[in-house]
Design a protein around this motif. Sequence first.
Motif, mmCIF file in Angstrom:
data_model
loop_
_atom_site.group_PDB
_atom_site.id
_atom_site.type_symbol
_atom_site.label_atom_id
_atom_site.label_comp_id
_atom_site.label_asym_id
_atom_site.label_seq_id
_atom_site.Cartn_x
_atom_site.Cartn_y
_atom_site.Cartn_z
ATOM 1 N N ALA A 22 0.835 -1.200 0.000
ATOM 2 C CA ALA A 22 0.000 0.000 0.000
ATOM 3 C C ALA A 22 0.870 1.251 0.000
ATOM 4 N N ARG A 23 0.423 2.261 -0.714
ATOM 5 C CA ARG A 23 1.178 3.517 -0.751
ATOM 6 C C ARG A 23 1.071 4.267 0.575
ATOM 7 N N LEU A 24 -0.109 4.185 1.194
ATOM 8 C CA LEU A 24 -0.322 4.910 2.448
ATOM 9 C C LEU A 24 0.167 4.052 3.607
ATOM 10 N N VAL A 58 -19.079 16.552 -7.107
ATOM 11 C CA VAL A 58 -17.682 16.948 -7.323
ATOM 12 C C VAL A 58 -16.781 15.921 -6.654
ATOM 13 N N PRO A 59 -15.834 15.323 -7.402
ATOM 14 C CA PRO A 59 -14.955 14.328 -6.779
ATOM 15 C C PRO A 59 -14.073 14.931 -5.703
ATOM 16 N N ALA A 60 -13.620 14.088 -4.802
ATOM 17 C CA ALA A 60 -12.752 14.544 -3.710
ATOM 18 C C ALA A 60 -11.390 14.975 -4.253
ATOM 19 N N PRO A 61 -10.727 15.913 -3.593
ATOM 20 C CA PRO A 61 -9.380 16.347 -4.012
ATOM 21 C C PRO A 61 -8.312 15.381 -3.497
ATOM 22 N N TRP A 62 -8.338 14.134 -3.986
ATOM 23 C CA TRP A 62 -7.514 13.069 -3.435
ATOM 24 C C TRP A 62 -6.036 13.409 -3.372
ATOM 25 N N GLN A 63 -5.502 14.032 -4.409
ATOM 26 C CA GLN A 63 -4.057 14.263 -4.444
ATOM 27 C C GLN A 63 -3.578 15.166 -3.312
ATOM 28 N N ARG A 64 -4.438 16.025 -2.819
ATOM 29 C CA ARG A 64 -4.045 16.875 -1.688
ATOM 30 C C ARG A 64 -3.841 16.068 -0.420
ATOM 31 N N PHE A 65 -4.444 14.885 -0.361
ATOM 32 C CA PHE A 65 -4.352 14.077 0.855
ATOM 33 C C PHE A 65 -3.012 13.357 0.975
ATOM 34 N N LEU A 66 -2.194 13.392 -0.066
ATOM 35 C CA LEU A 66 -0.892 12.716 -0.010
ATOM 36 C C LEU A 66 0.074 13.399 0.946
ATOM 37 N N THR A 67 -0.196 14.645 1.269
ATOM 38 C CA THR A 67 0.728 15.407 2.119
ATOM 39 C C THR A 67 0.178 15.596 3.522
ATOM 40 N N LEU A 68 -0.668 14.680 3.977
ATOM 41 C CA LEU A 68 -1.208 14.803 5.324
ATOM 42 C C LEU A 68 -0.080 14.768 6.352
#
Length: 398
Positions: free
Chosen positions: A345-347, A374-384
Motif C-alpha cells: 500500500a502507498r499509504l 464533485v470528486p474529492a481532491p484526493w491528491q491533496r491528501f498525499l501530504t497529510l
Amino acid sequence: MRTADDGAPAARPDPRPGTAVRQGNARDCVLALREATSALTIGEIAARTTLSRPTVENVLHDLLAVGTIFRAPLAEDRSGRPGRPARRFALDPSAATVAALDLGERTVSCLVTDALGDVLTRSTVGVEAGDHLTAIEQALGRTGHRPDVIGLAVPGILAADGRLARSLALEDLVGRDLAADVARRLDCPAVVENDIKLAALAERHLGPPADSIAYLQIGHRLSVALIVDGVILQGSHRLAGELGSQRGMRWTSTSYRGRLTWSTGDEAKPLLERAAAGEDAARDEIEEFCAEIAPRLATVLLTVDPELVVVGGGLSREGETLLAPLRSSLHHLLMTPEKPQVVAARLRRDGSLVGALGRAFEHGSGHVAGVPGVPAPWQRFLTLPAPPDAAEPSAAAP
C-alpha cells in the motif's frame, strides 16, 4: 466555516435549481478553479472547461450566491494593460470544513480540512468506558472546528440499512445507525463506511493506476476489500469481501478466532526482522504463512479478476520480506498467464482516515463545493501531516 450570530452553522443558500447539464457545467467550473494555482478569469475558465462565456458567467453567479467561490482582490486583477481589469475568481477555502474520523477500540483519530482539502488540524483521543460517541465529540472538540460534513471509518460490518451489524472493537455501537447518530449530535451530514474498504478506496485513488483492486489488510487479523470498476464492491448485503463471516473460516492453521499467531507470539515484527536478516527458520515461517493464505485469496482473485493486489496493514511495512513469498504463492496457484501485481500500500498510515475524508467530500459535495457530484481532491491528501509525536507503527498494527 461561516456561522450565524448565535454560533450555529449559517445555512447555505440553495443553489439555483437546474438540470443535470447545468450541474455538470458547475462541476466542471469548480474543478477548473480547484486545479488552478491562482485565480482565473471567466475567459480562462471557459478555455479550461470548453464552456461558453455566458455559461461560465451563469455558473459563477450561482457559486457566488452559495458562497463557495469569491472574486479575487483587485491586486490580483491588475494586468498592466489599459482598460477595465478582468474579473478573477477562486474557490473559497473557508467555505466549509470537512472532518474524517477513524474509530478504533481504544482511540478515535480525527482529521479536519478546509474546502480545498488542505489540512487544518488533527487530533487523537482515548475512548473512555467504551463510549465512542462521546469520544467522537471530544476528538472534534479538540480541533476547534465545527465541520460541515463528516466521514467515519469503522472496524466492523455495516448492514444494508447502514446500521453497524457486527464489530468486535465497537460493541457500544453495534445495532446503531452511526451516521444518523453523529448527524443528529453534530448537526451536519455524516457518512460511515468500513475502515478496510475505505483504505482500499484511498489506494485506488492514490496508489498505482488501477480500476480493480483486491486490498489485503494484514495486521493482527486479515481482512479483504474489493474495488471493482473504481468503486467499492459491496454486494447485495454489503458483505463482499467479508470472508471472516464464513462459519469455521480460518486463514491459517494457527490463527485463533481470526487473530494471527506466530512463533514469536502476537507480534510479527521480530519474526520479519529475522527473516529480512536471512534467518532460515523465520523465512520458512513467513513462506508457510503466505502459502496458507494464498488459496483463499486466489479464489477471490479468480472471482473478481483485479489488476492489483494491494497489501496494507502493519506487516506490509516489511516490504519484499513478506510480498515476495506472497507473490510467489499466489502466482503459483494461478494457472492463467495474466496474474495481478502484488504491491505494498502507498499509504503507510492513515489509509482508512484518508478514505473517510474522500467519502466525506463526495457525500457532502453540495455543502462543500455548492454542487453535488464533485470528486474529492484526493491528491491533496498525499501530504497529510503525521500525528503529533507519531512513531513508526508496529508491524503488528491492524
